[in-house]
Design a protein around this motif. Sequence first.
Motif, PDB file in Angstrom:
ATOM      1  N   ARG A 273       0.789   3.643  -1.980  1.00 19.58           N
ATOM      2  CA  ARG A 273       1.451   4.461  -0.956  1.00 19.58           C
ATOM      3  C   ARG A 273       2.362   3.614  -0.067  1.00 19.58           C
ATOM      4  N   ALA A 274       1.932   2.377   0.205  1.00 18.56           N
ATOM      5  CA  ALA A 274       2.759   1.485   1.031  1.00 18.56           C
ATOM      6  C   ALA A 274       4.085   1.179   0.337  1.00 18.56           C
ATOM      7  N   ASN A 277       6.345   4.050   0.856  1.00 14.85           N
ATOM      8  CA  ASN A 277       6.880   4.006   2.223  1.00 14.85           C
ATOM      9  C   ASN A 277       8.030   3.015   2.329  1.00 14.85           C
ATOM     10  N   SER A 280      11.108   4.418   0.600  1.00  9.08           N
ATOM     11  CA  SER A 280      11.716   5.540   1.331  1.00  9.08           C
ATOM     12  C   SER A 280      12.622   5.069   2.466  1.00  9.08           C
ATOM     13  N   ARG A 281      12.381   3.860   2.946  1.00  8.79           N
ATOM     14  CA  ARG A 281      13.264   3.309   3.995  1.00  8.79           C
ATOM     15  C   ARG A 281      14.279   2.329   3.404  1.00  8.79           C
ATOM     16  N   ASP A 290       4.667  -0.288   6.686  1.00  6.91           N
ATOM     17  CA  ASP A 290       4.479   0.475   5.448  1.00  6.91           C
ATOM     18  C   ASP A 290       2.994   0.605   5.129  1.00  6.91           C
ATOM     19  N   GLY A 293       1.296   2.905   7.714  1.00  7.38           N
ATOM     20  CA  GLY A 293       1.652   4.300   7.463  1.00  7.38           C
ATOM     21  C   GLY A 293       1.023   4.873   6.216  1.00  7.38           C
ATOM     22  N   ALA A 294       0.279   4.031   5.470  1.00  5.53           N
ATOM     23  CA  ALA A 294      -0.345   4.474   4.220  1.00  5.53           C
ATOM     24  C   ALA A 294      -1.820   4.795   4.376  1.00  5.53           C
TER      25      ALA A 294
END
Length: 341
Positions: A273-274, A277, A280-281, A290, A293-294
């Motif tokens: 997931r990181a 993230n 996505s940026r 990252d 945020g995961a």
Amino acid sequence: MPKEPVEHKHYTDARAHFRYALRQHIPGGMVGICGMPGAGKTFLRNEVMRGILGSPDAWGEGFIPATEVMVLLDANAKFSSKAFAARAHRAVLRPDLRALYRDSSDEASESYLSSLQAAENAWRASRASIRTAEHEYWQSFGEVVAERKIKYILFEHAAAIGTAAKGEEPKDHLWNLMSLLETTGCMGILNLIPEGYRLWDGRPEIAERLERVFIRPYDICDKEQLTEFATKVVLKVASPYKLESDKVIHSHINEIAIATATSMRPVEKLFARAEVNARSRGSATIGANDILGAFETTEHITALWRQAGLLSHISKPATGKELMAIHQAHLEGKLPCQKEE
């Protein structure tokens, strides 16, 4: 390429215990590998069993030393002994060996797999397959086990046996399974989440015959264990990913340990997931934000630690003080088994 295990202390300790538990074949004996979801129970089991069983093409056509049975819940989300009997019967007639060998370079050939189909075809064509009763499934199961020379039955998601229907005792289902394995000359290998303790809790005669192998979580309050978790687990899982720097992990190891309850699969999912993230940026490297945020929700993480606490409780041996308290309760007639006159 075969997948390699993450060689951290709790995994290697459990592997050594599992190998010891299998040092001799005991008909009716059972071994339960118990750990958090994603702790590596199935991987550990498959790694050790492959070392014992060898390559499928060396077994001889029609023979299988082991097979896997999925212990699933019925439509009403309860354990059904008849459905379980049917799945066990299917697993010995025509086993699916892909799960056992999915992390290995060994594979079952097409000719070998086709040699296993004849027995299933014969069963489906027989009168016994029509409206089969539970005892008929088990009777045929025993016959096929003998014909196939099966020595080990692997039970995946075995804690589901504990989700019995109203009026049923899950311990009785396990006791019946032990008896069946003994009569067929097999050993049972159970994969269990912590809630699987219900299968042996309060039943010494079952606990005595069920060797329990625990994959324990790390104690994150212990600095030495936290350091090992960081180096042996997190850095190994993170190795395929591009990080901004090693500080991304070291500066947030406490949060990572808490968010994953130090279990393997949650760590793997965290970095997957990181990476999403980071992409996505527009970055090719994973940064601290990252990872932060995961994390899962607080409710999910709390549930993970609830399971970790249960695992710690059921795997912890009684202390001398606790033993003396039990003895004192026995002398005073306060044990549950002692009724007042």
